[in-house]
Motif scaffolding. Structure first.
Motif, short mmCIF file in Angstrom:
data_model
loop_
_atom_site.label_atom_id
_atom_site.label_comp_id
_atom_site.label_asym_id
_atom_site.label_seq_id
_atom_site.Cartn_x
_atom_site.Cartn_y
_atom_site.Cartn_z
N GLU A 32 19.52 23.32 -4.27
CA GLU A 32 19.53 24.71 -4.73
C GLU A 32 20.70 24.89 -5.69
OE1 GLU A 32 19.71 27.35 -1.38
OE2 GLU A 32 17.99 26.40 -0.42
N PHE A 33 20.57 25.84 -6.59
CA PHE A 33 21.63 26.09 -7.56
C PHE A 33 22.05 27.55 -7.51
CE2 PHE A 33 19.40 22.40 -9.22
CZ PHE A 33 20.45 21.56 -9.55
N ILE A 34 23.36 27.75 -7.64
CA ILE A 34 23.90 29.08 -7.81
C ILE A 34 24.80 29.06 -9.04
CG2 ILE A 34 23.83 29.71 -5.36
CD1 ILE A 34 26.85 29.07 -5.26
N GLU A 43 33.14 29.84 -18.53
CA GLU A 43 31.68 29.89 -18.52
C GLU A 43 31.15 29.79 -17.10
OE1 GLU A 43 29.30 29.52 -21.21
OE2 GLU A 43 30.82 29.67 -22.76
N HIS A 44 29.93 30.25 -16.93
CA HIS A 44 29.18 30.04 -15.70
C HIS A 44 28.32 28.79 -15.84
CE1 HIS A 44 30.17 34.29 -14.98
NE2 HIS A 44 30.00 33.99 -13.71
N PHE A 45 28.29 27.98 -14.81
CA PHE A 45 27.45 26.79 -14.76
C PHE A 45 26.65 26.83 -13.47
CE2 PHE A 45 30.90 25.47 -17.54
CZ PHE A 45 30.23 24.79 -18.55
N LEU A 46 25.54 26.09 -13.47
CA LEU A 46 24.75 25.97 -12.24
C LEU A 46 25.46 25.00 -11.30
CD1 LEU A 46 21.10 25.82 -13.63
CD2 LEU A 46 22.28 27.75 -12.54
N TYR A 47 25.77 25.49 -10.12
CA TYR A 47 26.48 24.71 -9.12
C TYR A 47 25.47 24.27 -8.05
CZ TYR A 47 30.02 23.42 -5.69
OH TYR A 47 30.80 22.73 -4.80
N PRO A 48 25.36 22.95 -7.81
CA PRO A 48 24.34 22.48 -6.87
C PRO A 48 24.79 22.55 -5.41
CG PRO A 48 25.51 20.62 -7.78
CD PRO A 48 26.06 21.85 -8.46
N LYS A 49 23.85 22.86 -4.56
CA LYS A 49 24.03 22.74 -3.11
C LYS A 49 22.97 21.75 -2.66
CE LYS A 49 24.32 25.10 1.21
NZ LYS A 49 23.31 25.55 2.11
N PHE A 50 23.39 20.51 -2.46
CA PHE A 50 22.47 19.42 -2.13
C PHE A 50 21.99 19.55 -0.68
CE2 PHE A 50 25.48 17.61 -5.28
CZ PHE A 50 24.58 17.37 -6.30
N ASN A 125 27.26 14.80 -7.90
CA ASN A 125 28.36 15.45 -8.60
C ASN A 125 28.13 16.96 -8.61
OD1 ASN A 125 30.50 16.08 -10.39
ND2 ASN A 125 29.10 15.90 -12.11
N ALA A 126 29.00 17.68 -7.95
CA ALA A 126 28.88 19.14 -7.93
C ALA A 126 29.93 19.82 -8.79
CB ALA A 126 29.00 19.64 -6.49
N ASP A 127 31.06 19.17 -9.03
CA ASP A 127 32.21 19.87 -9.62
C ASP A 127 32.56 19.52 -11.06
OD1 ASP A 127 32.81 21.37 -7.24
OD2 ASP A 127 33.49 19.48 -6.38
N ASP A 128 32.20 18.34 -11.53
CA ASP A 128 32.59 17.91 -12.88
C ASP A 128 31.48 18.25 -13.87
OD1 ASP A 128 33.47 16.69 -15.19
OD2 ASP A 128 33.82 14.74 -14.27
N VAL A 129 31.66 19.35 -14.60
CA VAL A 129 30.62 19.80 -15.53
C VAL A 129 30.50 18.90 -16.76
CG1 VAL A 129 30.72 22.19 -14.76
CG2 VAL A 129 32.18 21.45 -16.66
N GLU A 130 31.35 17.92 -16.88
CA GLU A 130 31.26 16.95 -17.97
C GLU A 130 30.22 15.88 -17.68
OE1 GLU A 130 33.13 16.91 -20.91
OE2 GLU A 130 33.88 18.88 -20.31
#
Length: 145
Positions: A32-34, A43-50, A125-130
Protein backbone atom coordinates in the motif's frame (compact mmCIF):
# COMPACT_ATOMS: atom_id res chain seq x y z
CA UNK A 1 22.63 -47.12 5.03
CA UNK A 2 21.26 -44.80 7.73
CA UNK A 3 24.24 -42.46 7.29
CA UNK A 4 23.65 -42.25 3.53
CA UNK A 5 20.03 -41.23 4.09
CA UNK A 6 21.03 -38.55 6.61
CA UNK A 7 23.72 -37.17 4.30
CA UNK A 8 21.29 -37.14 1.35
CA UNK A 9 18.67 -35.27 3.39
CA UNK A 10 21.27 -32.72 4.54
CA UNK A 11 22.41 -32.11 0.96
CA UNK A 12 18.85 -31.70 -0.28
CA UNK A 13 17.96 -29.29 2.51
CA UNK A 14 21.04 -27.15 1.84
CA UNK A 15 20.19 -27.09 -1.87
CA UNK A 16 16.66 -25.89 -1.14
CA UNK A 17 17.87 -23.20 1.28
CA UNK A 18 20.23 -21.71 -1.31
CA UNK A 19 17.94 -21.88 -4.32
CA UNK A 20 16.05 -18.87 -5.58
CA UNK A 21 12.34 -18.26 -5.24
CA UNK A 22 10.31 -17.51 -8.34
CA UNK A 23 8.10 -14.48 -7.76
CA UNK A 24 5.55 -12.63 -9.87
CA UNK A 25 4.47 -9.02 -10.21
CA UNK A 26 1.31 -9.98 -8.35
CA UNK A 27 3.49 -10.95 -5.38
CA UNK A 28 5.06 -7.48 -5.41
CA UNK A 29 1.67 -5.76 -5.75
CA UNK A 30 0.91 -6.59 -2.11
CA UNK A 31 1.92 -3.13 -0.94
CA UNK A 32 0.00 0.00 0.00
CA UNK A 33 1.15 3.55 -0.58
CA UNK A 34 0.55 6.75 1.31
CA UNK A 35 1.79 10.20 0.42
CA UNK A 36 4.57 11.31 2.70
CA UNK A 37 6.32 14.67 2.74
CA UNK A 38 10.10 14.52 2.43
CA UNK A 39 11.47 17.83 3.79
CA UNK A 40 14.86 17.47 2.09
CA UNK A 41 13.08 17.60 -1.30
CA UNK A 42 10.15 19.80 -0.34
CA UNK A 43 7.91 17.25 -2.09
CA UNK A 44 5.42 14.51 -1.36
CA UNK A 45 6.36 11.00 -2.48
CA UNK A 46 4.52 7.70 -2.35
CA UNK A 47 5.69 5.88 0.75
CA UNK A 48 5.29 2.08 0.66
CA UNK A 49 3.88 -0.09 3.42
CA UNK A 50 4.97 -3.58 2.43
CA UNK A 51 2.73 -6.53 3.32
CA UNK A 52 4.14 -9.33 5.45
CA UNK A 53 4.33 -11.59 2.39
CA UNK A 54 6.50 -9.01 0.60
CA UNK A 55 8.63 -8.44 3.71
CA UNK A 56 9.30 -12.18 3.83
CA UNK A 57 11.06 -11.89 0.44
CA UNK A 58 13.57 -9.27 1.61
CA UNK A 59 17.15 -10.48 1.46
CA UNK A 60 16.11 -13.59 -0.44
CA UNK A 61 17.41 -14.63 -3.83
CA UNK A 62 14.43 -14.27 -6.17
CA UNK A 63 13.73 -14.70 -9.87
CA UNK A 64 11.26 -12.60 -11.84
CA UNK A 65 10.50 -11.97 -15.52
CA UNK A 66 9.69 -8.60 -17.02
CA UNK A 67 10.55 -5.96 -19.59
CA UNK A 68 14.01 -4.42 -19.59
CA UNK A 69 14.00 -0.62 -19.60
CA UNK A 70 17.01 1.62 -19.94
CA UNK A 71 15.85 5.19 -19.36
CA UNK A 72 19.27 6.56 -18.43
CA UNK A 73 21.54 7.68 -21.31
CA UNK A 74 24.61 6.71 -19.25
CA UNK A 75 23.13 3.26 -18.62
CA UNK A 76 23.45 3.63 -14.84
CA UNK A 77 19.76 3.14 -14.04
CA UNK A 78 18.47 -0.17 -15.35
CA UNK A 79 14.90 -1.22 -14.72
CA UNK A 80 12.74 -4.31 -14.89
CA UNK A 81 9.10 -3.47 -15.52
CA UNK A 82 5.86 -5.40 -15.43
CA UNK A 83 4.92 -3.81 -18.75
CA UNK A 84 6.77 -2.49 -21.80
CA UNK A 85 8.00 1.10 -22.06
CA UNK A 86 4.70 2.29 -23.59
CA UNK A 87 2.78 1.19 -20.50
CA UNK A 88 5.32 1.45 -17.71
CA UNK A 89 5.23 3.20 -14.35
CA UNK A 90 6.79 6.37 -15.80
CA UNK A 91 3.98 6.70 -18.34
CA UNK A 92 1.40 6.73 -15.57
CA UNK A 93 -0.05 3.31 -16.37
CA UNK A 94 1.18 1.41 -13.29
CA UNK A 95 2.33 2.21 -9.80
CA UNK A 96 5.78 2.01 -8.22
CA UNK A 97 5.19 -1.68 -7.47
CA UNK A 98 5.32 -2.46 -11.21
CA UNK A 99 9.02 -1.64 -11.61
CA UNK A 100 12.28 -2.52 -9.90
CA UNK A 101 15.81 -1.22 -10.04
CA UNK A 102 18.42 -3.70 -11.29
CA UNK A 103 21.97 -3.71 -9.97
CA UNK A 104 24.04 -6.17 -11.99
CA UNK A 105 27.30 -7.71 -10.86
CA UNK A 106 28.74 -6.89 -14.29
CA UNK A 107 27.63 -4.49 -17.00
CA UNK A 108 24.62 -5.78 -18.92
CA UNK A 109 22.83 -4.35 -21.90
CA UNK A 110 19.60 -5.48 -23.46
CA UNK A 111 17.35 -3.70 -25.90
CA UNK A 112 14.52 -1.71 -24.36
CA UNK A 113 11.40 -3.87 -24.03
CA UNK A 114 13.40 -7.11 -24.23
CA UNK A 115 11.76 -9.70 -22.02
CA UNK A 116 14.30 -10.96 -19.52
CA UNK A 117 14.34 -13.20 -16.47
CA UNK A 118 16.42 -11.79 -13.65
CA UNK A 119 17.72 -13.45 -10.50
CA UNK A 120 19.11 -11.43 -7.62
CA UNK A 121 18.78 -10.50 -3.97
CA UNK A 122 15.64 -8.47 -3.26
CA UNK A 123 15.97 -5.32 -1.20
CA UNK A 124 12.93 -3.38 -0.04
CA UNK A 125 13.36 0.40 -0.02
CA UNK A 126 10.89 2.68 1.71
CA UNK A 127 12.98 5.74 2.57
CA UNK A 128 15.50 6.53 -0.19
CA UNK A 129 13.60 8.38 -2.91
CA UNK A 130 16.71 8.24 -5.11
CA UNK A 131 16.04 4.52 -5.64
CA UNK A 132 13.07 2.31 -6.45
CA UNK A 133 10.97 0.61 -3.77
CA UNK A 134 12.19 -2.74 -5.10
CA UNK A 135 15.88 -3.19 -5.80
CA UNK A 136 17.35 -6.41 -7.15
CA UNK A 137 21.04 -6.62 -6.24
CA UNK A 138 23.76 -8.91 -7.58
CA UNK A 139 21.61 -9.54 -10.65
CA UNK A 140 22.09 -12.14 -13.30
CA UNK A 141 19.81 -12.03 -16.34
CA UNK A 142 18.73 -14.27 -19.16
CA UNK A 143 17.15 -12.98 -22.36
CA UNK A 144 13.77 -14.62 -22.87
CA UNK A 145 12.52 -12.79 -25.95
Amino acid sequence: MKNKIIITLMLLSSYVSFSQKNITWEDLAKVEFIEKFFPSYGEHFLYPKFSDSVKSLEGKRVTITGYFLNIDPQGKLLILSKGPMSSCFFCGIGGPETAMELQFTSKKTFKTDAIITVTGILELNADDVEHFNYILKECEALLVK
